[in-house]
Design a protein around this motif. Sequence first.
Motif, PDB file in Angstrom:
ATOM      1  N   PHE A  38       0.948  -1.276   0.036  1.00 19.88           N
ATOM      2  CA  PHE A  38       0.015   0.030  -0.083  1.00 19.88           C
ATOM      3  C   PHE A  38       0.793   1.326  -0.060  1.00 19.88           C
ATOM      4  N   VAL A  39       2.106   1.147   0.412  1.00 17.27           N
ATOM      5  CA  VAL A  39       2.970   2.368   0.713  1.00 17.27           C
ATOM      6  C   VAL A  39       3.734   2.677  -0.699  1.00 17.27           C
ATOM      7  N   THR A  40       4.088   1.574  -1.295  1.00 20.10           N
ATOM      8  CA  THR A  40       4.748   1.770  -2.643  1.00 20.10           C
ATOM      9  C   THR A  40       4.059   2.722  -3.618  1.00 20.10           C
ATOM     10  N   PRO A  41       2.756   2.615  -4.084  1.00 17.18           N
ATOM     11  CA  PRO A  41       2.175   3.564  -4.782  1.00 17.18           C
ATOM     12  C   PRO A  41       2.291   5.054  -4.343  1.00 17.18           C
ATOM     13  N   ILE A  42       2.033   5.162  -3.276  1.00 16.07           N
ATOM     14  CA  ILE A  42       2.141   6.572  -2.572  1.00 16.07           C
ATOM     15  C   ILE A  42       3.480   7.110  -2.606  1.00 16.07           C
ATOM     16  N   VAL A  43       4.479   6.335  -2.314  1.00 12.74           N
ATOM     17  CA  VAL A  43       5.945   6.815  -2.055  1.00 12.74           C
ATOM     18  C   VAL A  43       6.391   7.117  -3.697  1.00 12.74           C
ATOM     19  N   SER A  44       6.232   6.169  -4.630  1.00 14.23           N
ATOM     20  CA  SER A  44       6.661   6.270  -5.925  1.00 14.23           C
ATOM     21  C   SER A  44       5.540   6.126  -7.054  1.00 14.23           C
TER      22      SER A  44
END
Length: 78
Positions: A38-44
Motif C-alpha cells: 500500500f505504501v509503494t504507490p504513495i511513495v513512488s
Amino acid sequence: MTNSEEPAAPGPRRSGDRLLHVALALFGIGLVAVIAIFVTPIVSDGKPGLWLYGLAMLAPLGFLLSLIFALWSGRRAR
C-alpha cells in the motif's frame, strides 16, 4: 519464619514453542509486505513487484501455523 517456596526454574523449551516463533515471524514478514504494497504507490509512481505479493502470502501462512500451535498445545495440556 515463613514457609516460602522458591520459584521454580523454567523447564526446558518444548519443540512446539519453535512453531510459535516461526508462525509469528512469518506473520510479521507478511504484514510488513502488505503495508509495503500500500505504501509503494504513495511513495513512488511504480507498482509493487510480484515478489512483494508473494511475501504478503506469508501472513495467512503464519496465522494458520499459529492456529495449529494453539490447537496442538491445548490438546497437550489435557
